[in-house]
Design an enzyme around this catalytic site. Structure first.
Site, PDB file in Angstrom:
ATOM      1  CG  ASP A  29       9.116  15.659 -33.425  1.00 12.54           C
ATOM      2  OD1 ASP A  29      10.168  15.289 -32.885  1.00 12.54           O
ATOM      3  OD2 ASP A  29       9.025  15.917 -34.651  1.00 12.54           O
ATOM      4  NE  ARG A  84      12.942  19.848 -33.875  1.00 12.73           N
ATOM      5  CZ  ARG A  84      11.794  19.604 -34.487  1.00 12.73           C
ATOM      6  NH1 ARG A  84      11.272  20.535 -35.266  1.00 12.73           N
ATOM      7  NH2 ARG A  84      11.180  18.451 -34.329  1.00 12.73           N
ATOM      8  CG  ASN A 131      12.673   7.256 -32.716  1.00 11.72           C
ATOM      9  OD1 ASN A 131      11.609   7.349 -32.121  1.00 11.72           O
ATOM     10  ND2 ASN A 131      13.048   8.174 -33.619  1.00 11.72           N
TER      11      ASN A 131
HETATM   12  C1  IPE Z   1       8.527  10.538 -34.310  1.00 16.84           C
HETATM   13  O1  IPE Z   1       9.418  11.571 -34.222  1.00 16.84           O
HETATM   14  C2  IPE Z   1       8.760   9.543 -33.204  1.00 16.84           C
HETATM   15  C3  IPE Z   1       8.432   9.980 -31.854  1.00 16.84           C
HETATM   16  C4  IPE Z   1       7.926  11.112 -31.512  1.00 16.84           C
HETATM   17  C5  IPE Z   1       8.669   8.998 -30.824  1.00 16.84           C
HETATM   18  P1  IPE Z   1      10.811  11.603 -35.020  1.00 16.84           P
HETATM   19  O2  IPE Z   1      11.493  12.826 -34.555  1.00 16.84           O
HETATM   20  O3  IPE Z   1      11.522  10.317 -34.825  1.00 16.84           O
HETATM   21  O4  IPE Z   1      10.351  11.699 -36.531  1.00 16.84           O
HETATM   22  P2  IPE Z   1      11.107  12.256 -37.813  1.00 16.84           P
HETATM   23  O5  IPE Z   1      12.407  11.545 -37.895  1.00 16.84           O
HETATM   24  O6  IPE Z   1      11.301  13.720 -37.615  1.00 16.84           O
HETATM   25  O7  IPE Z   1      10.188  11.975 -38.951  1.00 16.84           O
HETATM   26  C1  IPE Z   2      10.829  13.492 -29.793  1.00 23.88           C
HETATM   27  O1  IPE Z   2      11.803  14.476 -29.814  1.00 23.88           O
HETATM   28  C2  IPE Z   2      11.211  12.336 -28.922  1.00 23.88           C
HETATM   29  C3  IPE Z   2      11.563  11.115 -29.647  1.00 23.88           C
HETATM   30  C4  IPE Z   2      11.581  10.943 -30.933  1.00 23.88           C
HETATM   31  C5  IPE Z   2      11.950   9.986 -28.837  1.00 23.88           C
HETATM   32  P1  IPE Z   2      13.017  14.410 -30.818  1.00 23.88           P
HETATM   33  O2  IPE Z   2      14.143  13.716 -30.135  1.00 23.88           O
HETATM   34  O3  IPE Z   2      12.625  13.841 -32.110  1.00 23.88           O
HETATM   35  O4  IPE Z   2      13.362  15.943 -30.953  1.00 23.88           O
HETATM   36  P2  IPE Z   2      13.778  16.712 -32.264  1.00 23.88           P
HETATM   37  O5  IPE Z   2      12.779  16.391 -33.326  1.00 23.88           O
HETATM   38  O6  IPE Z   2      15.154  16.223 -32.612  1.00 23.88           O
HETATM   39  O7  IPE Z   2      13.752  18.153 -31.874  1.00 23.88           O
HETATM   40 MG    MG Z   3      11.901  14.605 -33.818  1.00 21.04          MG
END
Ligand code: IPE
Ligand code: IPE
Ligand code: MG
Length: 252
Positions: free
Chosen positions: A23, A27, A71
């Site tokens: 994650d 950001r 997602n």
């Molecule tokens: C979890 O992260 C899914 C992946 C890392 C693929 P998200 O960024 O989607 O989760 P939330 O929305 O912050 O809970």
């Molecule tokens: C994790 O990074 C990747 C996926 C969920 C596919 P994010 O896209 O959730 O990144 P943040 O949480 O918005 O920073």
């Molecule tokens: Mg995320």
């Protein structure tokens, strides 16, 4: 016969199986004034570094969360960027992973994925099915709840066909999960400072250790993984009993 990764020797101190919630890509990009897509691209580089680093820490199986069933709520352009990364990752890395003896398995629902992605996944799994050096599981279009529902439905279907009888027990349900046959999850790591599972490995998390790290996923690699493993090795795993237990004995 498919290779039994669960039988491979790992580090005696573990963890054998580490699951990563990758994650913080968005950001990471935002902090640099870059589009989120760049964060996801750098996230793939971090994944490559982490897969390379894992065996040196005695890890024999990595499960990474690439795309959740939730997602799909993201803008279509971002979803499409993420699908594109699967295409390019498999195109650039599958043969090398195969040569290195990595078995690739993709967890999650195939329905709803673009047809070419479903085919790419099938090819990656088939090409590497006999590898035994390391296991890389990619959770893609994966949700822990959906996986449990699908496992229950599989059992119901077998009962209706007369291939199984009730009552349903934990071992039988576990055989229907997309993680069936792999080693038990010892450690779940989430990067980016968030402290939640976001529907990842709900069943398998029952007695996994959890480590939350502040690092954003695109900055991850050997250092982050080493720190997570060290934290794991300082934990006492009791599985409901009073004494520290070797996970292999506790979960069978
Ligand atoms: C979890 O992260 C899914 C992946 C890392 C693929 P998200 O960024 O989607 O989760 P939330 O929305 O912050 O809970
Ligand atoms: C994790 O990074 C990747 C996926 C969920 C596919 P994010 O896209 O959730 O990144 P943040 O949480 O918005 O920073
Ligand atoms: Mg995320």
């Amino acid at each position: 016969m498919t290779a039994q990764i669960a039988d491979l020797p790992g580090s005696p101190d573990g963890p054998r199986h580490v699951a990563l919630i990758m994650d913080g890509n968005g950001r990471w990009a935002q902090a640099r004034g870059l589009p989120r897509a760049v964060g996801h691209r750098e996230g793939v580089q971090a994944l490559k570094r982490t897969v390379q680093a894992a065996p040196s820490l005695g890890i024999q199986c990595l499960t990474v969360f690439g795309f959740s069933t939730e997602n799909w709520r993201r803008p279509a352009e971002e979803v499409s960027d993420l699908m594109g990364l699967v295409r390019s990752y498999v195109a650039s890395d599958l043969n090398r992973l195969d040569r290195e003896g990595v078995r690739v398995r993709v967890l999650g629902r195939r329905t709803g994925l673009p047809t070419d992605i479903a085919k790419i996944i099938e090819r990656a799994e088939a090409q590497t099915a006999h590898n035994t050096q390391f296991m890389l599981q990619v959770a893609f279009n994966y949700g822990g709840r959906a996986d449990i529902v699908d496992a229950a439905q599989r059992h119901v279907d077998r009962v209706l066909k007369g291939e199984a009888t009730g009552p349903l027990d934990e071992d039988t349900l576990g055989l229907g999960l997309s993680t069936a046959g792999g080693p038990p999850v010892d450690l779940i790591v989430r990067t980016s400072g968030e402290q939640r599972l976001s529907n990842f490995l709900l069943w398998e998390a029952a007695y996994a250790e959890m480590v939350f790290q502040d690092v954003l996923w695109p900055d991850y690699g050997l250092a982050g993984l080493t720190d997570a493993v060290e934290q794991y090795r300082n934990r006492d795993r009791r599985f409901g009993g009073l004494a520290t237990v070797q996970p292999a004995l506790a979960t069978g």
